[in-house]
Design a protein around this motif. Structure first.
Motif: not given
Ligand code: HEM
Length: 477
Positions: A370-372, A73-80, A360-361
């Motif tokens: 999750p979505p987005n 995880r690289i941000g609240p809603t971001s992954v690598s 739909s995630g």
């Protein structure tokens, strides 16, 4: 009473904000269980942005993927994500992140690279995919004519002259010119193509020996690196006029422009003429920059490693001598291995390529996203996966002579899936031919590598936009 209500309101807002931006992302977000390299990543994207700005993001990602595995995880809603499985799930169909919208030209005119919407993008891509297909390019008589013009008539005399007078050359710039000349010929026709290569960048001034005592650097201060918008639009306008007035096609037709222009002109309801021209110009300018940067960066680093090894140069020269068809160089094993290894270790598009998880995630490596959620991979990191590429920092083209399926699947020089580079075969044709023209005739050595180290940025080129090589005639040439 009013004061009390205001205080309650403020208190409620403070509780909500603390929950929304602190407690939820740290403890309750579905991403909370994913390994996170730095606590700041729970609550802000600015930490990874800061690292990116300092050009430390790539090595940070590499370090923590090695430590924590394929998903971080690289941000609240971001992954690598760093795995072949990730590439398969994410890059086959997910939409691009709005990050790409910044790459439009002419104040927001769309182009293929910058278009986020899946539907609109596929319509655009379909228009051009035929003229960039491998089989089309291989059979094209126009490509043969352009290659002959750009390489035999423009580059070869320059190389011979440089070798004769022993003048070093900035190969990054020289091959930007070759790429611009080639692309502009394919886009607008040979007769309208730029003539940078043989003029050595000195516009309207024929190359001549009086300049030869200087190391070759362009003295033309126009910004070639970013083909100016007005020039591209002027070329589109002139080419459209030629088509509308049914002027004779010239040495080769304006292949890319004509495709786009006729497709946009046939739309119903009709588009205003200026919109058609600007849309064409936005696409062509973007592709021209992709050609100029991608091709020159790849050639610069291939020539950098070749210049460090006389043995590698002579192996390549021997392979070139054994080839029979200058118009089909795709089956030379060492040449292909060299290009693959250069794009592995020095990928020009090295940065994270963000996509968005669907409504739909998505479940990836046993984690629900999750979505987005922004999901991204980077070729810099993928190409340094040491279980796939042993000793990953070493330039070793031989590793590709007997490559495993896993090595091929993890190689991501041109991206993959629906948003994969449309110009990959086109670029390979130019890169192969350029290396054959150079190493079939001359030998090179490093004169000055200052400024040639690769940046760790989204588009990763030589920091000083230069690599200065010496050029001498190869034995027997
Ligand atoms: C060695 C040279 C090149 C390299 C390494 C390269 C690499 C890439 C990569 C990695 C992508 C995917 C980017 C992403 O999804 O964020 C891409 C996309 C793209 N490239 Fe290239 N490229 C090269 C040359 C070219 C050339 C010559 C052209 C033009 C003819 C071109 C046109 C494009 C376009 C239009 C896209 C967007 C495709 C889409 O969104 O469907 N590239 N390129």
């Amino acid at each position: 009473m009013n004061l009390l209500l205001s205080l309650i309101g403020l208190g409620a807002l403070a509780v909500f904000l603390t929950y929304r931006y602190l407690i939820y992302p740290i403890f309750f977000s579905p991403l909370s269980k994913i390994p996170t390299p730095n606590p700041l990543c729970y609550i802000t994207d600015h930490f990874s942005r800061y690292l990116s700005w300092r050009e430390q993001e790539f090595d940070w990602l590499l370090k923590y993927h090695r430590q924590y595995g394929p998903l971080i995880r690289i941000g609240p809603t971001s992954v690598s994500v760093n795995s072949v499985e990730g590439l398969r799930q994410v890059y086959t169909s997910l939409e691009k992140h709005p990050f790409y919208a910044q790459f439009t030209n002419y104040n927001g005119m769309p182009n293929m690279f910058a278009t986020v919407d899946h539907q609109r993008h596929s319509v655009q891509k379909r228009v051009l995919s035929g003229i960039y297909a491998k089989s089309y390019l291989q059979r094209s008589e126009d490509i043969k004519s352009i290659s002959q013009d750009v390489f035999d008539q423009r580059l070869t005399p320059v190389l011979g002259h440089l070798a004769d007078i022993q003048r070093p050359v900035n190969v990054f710039e020289l091959f930007q010119f070759v790429a611009i000349d080639f692309y502009s010929a394919y886009a607008f026709g040979l007769d309208r193509s730029t003539h940078l290569t043989e003029n050595h960048g000195h516009e309207n001034r024929p190359y001549h020996a009086a300049d030869s005592r200087y190391i070759y650097e362009s003295k033309d201060r126009r910004d070639h690196s970013w083909f100016p918008e007005d020039e591209c639009l002027a070329l589109c306008r002139a080419t459209a006029k030629g088509i509308d007035e049914k002027q004779p096609a010239g040495s080769t037709p304006p292949i890319i422009f004509e495709k786009m222009y006729s497709s946009l002109s046939a739309q119903n309801p009709p588009l205003p003429h200026d919109t058609i021209l600007l849309t064409c110009a936005s696409e062509l300018r973007d592709e021209l920059i992709a050609s100029q940067e991608g091709i020159a960066i790849t050639l610069t680093y291939a020539m950098y490693h070749l210049s460090k090894s006389a043995h590698l140069q002579s192996r390549l020269r021997a392979e070139i001598a054994s080839s029979t068809d200058i118009n089909d160089l795709s089956s030379l094993p060492l040449l292909n291995a060299l290009i693959h290894e250069t794009l592995r270790l020095h990928a020009p598009g090295a940065g994270r390529q963000p996509r968005l998880s669907p409504p739909s995630g998505l479940t990836l490596h046993n984690h629900y996203l999750p979505p987005n959620t922004s999901i991204s991979s980077s070729s810099y990191v993928l190409h340094r996966t040491s279980s796939v590429y042993p000793d990953p920092e070493t330039f070793n083209p031989d590793r590709w002579l007997d490559a495993s399926e896993e090595m091929k699947r993890c190689w991501w020089g041109f991206g993959s899936g629906g948003r994969m580079c449309i110009g990959n075969h086109f670029a390979e044709i130019i890169i192969r031919r350029a290396l054959v023209e150079v190493y079939g005739r001359v030998e090179t050595w490093i004169v000055d590598e200052k400024g040639s180290e690769q940046t760790k940025t989204f588009l990763a080129g030589p920091r000083g936009r230069r690599l200065v090589l010496g050029v001498g005639r190869a034995k027997g040439q």
